[in-house]
Design a protein around this motif. Sequence first.
Motif, PDB file in Angstrom:
ATOM      1  N   TRP A  24       0.831  -1.215   0.000  1.00 49.39           N
ATOM      2  CA  TRP A  24       0.000   0.000   0.000  1.00 49.39           C
ATOM      3  C   TRP A  24       0.862   1.260   0.000  1.00 49.39           C
ATOM      4  O   TRP A  24       0.490   2.301  -0.527  1.00 49.39           O
ATOM      5  CB  TRP A  24      -0.979  -0.011   1.184  1.00 49.39           C
ATOM      6  CG  TRP A  24      -2.076   0.998   0.976  1.00 49.39           C
ATOM      7  CD1 TRP A  24      -2.289   2.140   1.682  1.00 49.39           C
ATOM      8  CD2 TRP A  24      -3.083   0.970  -0.055  1.00 49.39           C
ATOM      9  NE1 TRP A  24      -3.355   2.828   1.163  1.00 49.39           N
ATOM     10  CE2 TRP A  24      -3.865   2.138   0.099  1.00 49.39           C
ATOM     11  CE3 TRP A  24      -3.393   0.077  -1.097  1.00 49.39           C
ATOM     12  CZ2 TRP A  24      -4.938   2.434  -0.741  1.00 49.39           C
ATOM     13  CZ3 TRP A  24      -4.466   0.384  -1.932  1.00 49.39           C
ATOM     14  CH2 TRP A  24      -5.220   1.539  -1.753  1.00 49.39           C
ATOM     15  N   TRP A  25       2.070   1.171   0.589  1.00 47.30           N
ATOM     16  CA  TRP A  25       3.004   2.302   0.574  1.00 47.30           C
ATOM     17  C   TRP A  25       3.310   2.675  -0.881  1.00 47.30           C
ATOM     18  O   TRP A  25       3.421   3.839  -1.233  1.00 47.30           O
ATOM     19  CB  TRP A  25       4.283   1.922   1.323  1.00 47.30           C
ATOM     20  CG  TRP A  25       5.212   3.070   1.528  1.00 47.30           C
ATOM     21  CD1 TRP A  25       5.105   4.061   2.468  1.00 47.30           C
ATOM     22  CD2 TRP A  25       6.389   3.354   0.775  1.00 47.30           C
ATOM     23  NE1 TRP A  25       6.141   4.946   2.335  1.00 47.30           N
ATOM     24  CE2 TRP A  25       6.944   4.536   1.317  1.00 47.30           C
ATOM     25  CE3 TRP A  25       7.037   2.722  -0.304  1.00 47.30           C
ATOM     26  CZ2 TRP A  25       8.118   5.100   0.815  1.00 47.30           C
ATOM     27  CZ3 TRP A  25       8.199   3.297  -0.798  1.00 47.30           C
ATOM     28  CH2 TRP A  25       8.722   4.471  -0.242  1.00 47.30           C
ATOM     29  N   ARG A  31      -1.267  10.614  -7.986  1.00 42.45           N
ATOM     30  CA  ARG A  31      -0.127  11.327  -8.561  1.00 42.45           C
ATOM     31  C   ARG A  31       0.132  12.663  -7.858  1.00 42.45           C
ATOM     32  O   ARG A  31       1.256  13.111  -7.751  1.00 42.45           O
ATOM     33  CB  ARG A  31      -0.345  11.550 -10.068  1.00 42.45           C
ATOM     34  CG  ARG A  31       0.645  10.757 -10.901  1.00 42.45           C
ATOM     35  CD  ARG A  31       0.407  10.953 -12.365  1.00 42.45           C
ATOM     36  NE  ARG A  31      -0.190   9.756 -12.931  1.00 42.45           N
ATOM     37  CZ  ARG A  31      -1.080   9.745 -13.908  1.00 42.45           C
ATOM     38  NH1 ARG A  31      -1.498  10.875 -14.444  1.00 42.45           N
ATOM     39  NH2 ARG A  31      -1.551   8.622 -14.375  1.00 42.45           N
ATOM     40  N   ASP A  32      -0.959  13.272  -7.364  1.00 43.74           N
ATOM     41  CA  ASP A  32      -0.760  14.549  -6.657  1.00 43.74           C
ATOM     42  C   ASP A  32      -0.579  14.364  -5.147  1.00 43.74           C
ATOM     43  O   ASP A  32      -0.712  15.310  -4.377  1.00 43.74           O
ATOM     44  CB  ASP A  32      -1.897  15.537  -6.972  1.00 43.74           C
ATOM     45  CG  ASP A  32      -3.270  14.976  -6.578  1.00 43.74           C
ATOM     46  OD1 ASP A  32      -3.319  13.839  -6.063  1.00 43.74           O
ATOM     47  OD2 ASP A  32      -4.274  15.678  -6.770  1.00 43.74           O
ATOM     48  N   GLY A  33      -0.266  13.119  -4.733  1.00 39.94           N
ATOM     49  CA  GLY A  33       0.155  12.890  -3.351  1.00 39.94           C
ATOM     50  C   GLY A  33      -0.960  12.675  -2.344  1.00 39.94           C
ATOM     51  O   GLY A  33      -0.709  12.604  -1.147  1.00 39.94           O
ATOM     52  N   ARG A  34      -2.200  12.574  -2.822  1.00 34.76           N
ATOM     53  CA  ARG A  34      -3.297  12.338  -1.866  1.00 34.76           C
ATOM     54  C   ARG A  34      -3.433  10.845  -1.554  1.00 34.76           C
ATOM     55  O   ARG A  34      -3.059   9.995  -2.359  1.00 34.76           O
ATOM     56  CB  ARG A  34      -4.617  12.863  -2.439  1.00 34.76           C
ATOM     57  CG  ARG A  34      -4.654  14.378  -2.523  1.00 34.76           C
ATOM     58  CD  ARG A  34      -6.071  14.866  -2.795  1.00 34.76           C
ATOM     59  NE  ARG A  34      -6.187  16.276  -2.526  1.00 34.76           N
ATOM     60  CZ  ARG A  34      -5.847  17.239  -3.387  1.00 34.76           C
ATOM     61  NH1 ARG A  34      -5.384  16.934  -4.581  1.00 34.76           N
ATOM     62  NH2 ARG A  34      -5.968  18.512  -3.054  1.00 34.76           N
ATOM     63  N   HIS A  35      -4.017  10.572  -0.360  1.00 34.95           N
ATOM     64  CA  HIS A  35      -4.253   9.179   0.027  1.00 34.95           C
ATOM     65  C   HIS A  35      -5.375   8.599  -0.822  1.00 34.95           C
ATOM     66  O   HIS A  35      -6.463   9.188  -0.914  1.00 34.95           O
ATOM     67  CB  HIS A  35      -4.663   9.085   1.501  1.00 34.95           C
ATOM     68  CG  HIS A  35      -3.531   9.355   2.434  1.00 34.95           C
ATOM     69  ND1 HIS A  35      -2.770   8.346   2.975  1.00 34.95           N
ATOM     70  CD2 HIS A  35      -3.020  10.512   2.903  1.00 34.95           C
ATOM     71  CE1 HIS A  35      -1.834   8.874   3.746  1.00 34.95           C
ATOM     72  NE2 HIS A  35      -1.963  10.192   3.722  1.00 34.95           N
ATOM     73  N   ASP A 270      -8.287  17.605   2.670  1.00 41.85           N
ATOM     74  CA  ASP A 270      -7.309  18.011   1.650  1.00 41.85           C
ATOM     75  C   ASP A 270      -6.343  16.881   1.298  1.00 41.85           C
ATOM     76  O   ASP A 270      -5.718  16.904   0.244  1.00 41.85           O
ATOM     77  CB  ASP A 270      -6.480  19.210   2.152  1.00 41.85           C
ATOM     78  CG  ASP A 270      -7.320  20.471   2.224  1.00 41.85           C
ATOM     79  OD1 ASP A 270      -8.389  20.517   1.583  1.00 41.85           O
ATOM     80  OD2 ASP A 270      -6.904  21.406   2.934  1.00 41.85           O
ATOM     81  N   ARG A 271      -6.201  15.917   2.208  1.00 42.47           N
ATOM     82  CA  ARG A 271      -5.202  14.855   1.993  1.00 42.47           C
ATOM     83  C   ARG A 271      -5.766  13.615   1.326  1.00 42.47           C
ATOM     84  O   ARG A 271      -5.045  12.654   1.086  1.00 42.47           O
ATOM     85  CB  ARG A 271      -4.572  14.454   3.338  1.00 42.47           C
ATOM     86  CG  ARG A 271      -3.577  15.491   3.850  1.00 42.47           C
ATOM     87  CD  ARG A 271      -3.193  15.219   5.285  1.00 42.47           C
ATOM     88  NE  ARG A 271      -2.681  13.872   5.476  1.00 42.47           N
ATOM     89  CZ  ARG A 271      -2.642  13.255   6.649  1.00 42.47           C
ATOM     90  NH1 ARG A 271      -3.109  13.842   7.731  1.00 42.47           N
ATOM     91  NH2 ARG A 271      -2.144  12.040   6.751  1.00 42.47           N
TER      92      ARG A 271
END
Length: 301
Positions: A24-25, A31-35, A270-271
């Motif tokens: 999962w890591w 691509r924009d870093g969100r979970h 936001d994440r």
Amino acid sequence: MVGLALGDALGAPFEGGPLERLVWWGLGRTRDGRHRTTDDTAMTRDIAESLLACRALDLDDLAQRFARSYRWHRGYGPGAAAMLRSVRRGTDWRVARTAQWPEGSWGNGGAMRAPILGALLHEDGGAAAAAGDAVASVTHAHPEGRAGASILARATAACVRGASPVAIVEEVAAHHADPPWASPWGLVRAFLDAPPSVATLRKELGNEITAIRSVPTALYLGLSSLDEPFEHLLSRTRALGGDDDALGAMAGALWGARHGASALPQHLKDRVEDVGGLAHLARSLAGVSIDWGPGLRAAGP
Ligand code: AR6
Ligand code: MG
């Protein structure tokens, strides 16, 4: 829906053993870093889109949408994955759902996507439970898999109505008093008065991927966190380990149902992947009227 997505995406990195966490890591960020959200949110989105398109609960449409949306990297349970791939190849869902196990799946995959039905049918706990059961039955034919969904839908409806945690456990217990569901409710009720250690909670109620060993746990986590910040719910879920994305999704949905999406912390929204899209979908769905009757009857007894 947003509470469910946050619990899902922010619980997923803590799911399973070291190997699952490592996988999962690698996969768990956009691509924009969100979970990334997992199957819990994907299938909830499918339900919303199906209801919007059909303006009714249409289990055939739902089965096709579940199958089309299936992506291996969203962490579907193995039985659900095989079943949905089979539907994609043309098998009728009524046949595919019992191909792995004659009685069907008792996993928590039906329960994890049931809160949306409780939110929509919050005025009538019985209707919410019946819709949860029907929607679960598309992939989870086993009575335990279906009951888990009824319970979550009923509890979500009661959260929207503002019922107390004790009243919610009592309502659920009154409708699920037969084995294997009879035993957890006394524990959930006792734990609301006297919080257990993480080890006791894990041992007594469970953190597994089966409905019976995760739905009572999620109910306890969600209800006991209703008057706490959402972050507390997340950290308590993570401490439990096991099927963290589904536990987080189910408990997070209860919290969201009680307080609404605007009460969920902005820094967490936001994440997480596509929270704006989910909120938009939820608002669209809230604005249409759904004919629940024929869909519920089609589900059978
Ligand atoms: N007999 C024996 N084992 C079973 C049975 C049965 N009748 N039913 C289920 N299992 P599955 P889900 C076991 O695959 O419920 C993801 O993390 C079997 O080991 O239908 O859709 C999701 O996010 C089976 O693989 O998946 C959910 O949180 C497992 O239970 C979670 O997995 C799960 O059933 C479960 O998703
Ligand atoms: Mg999941």
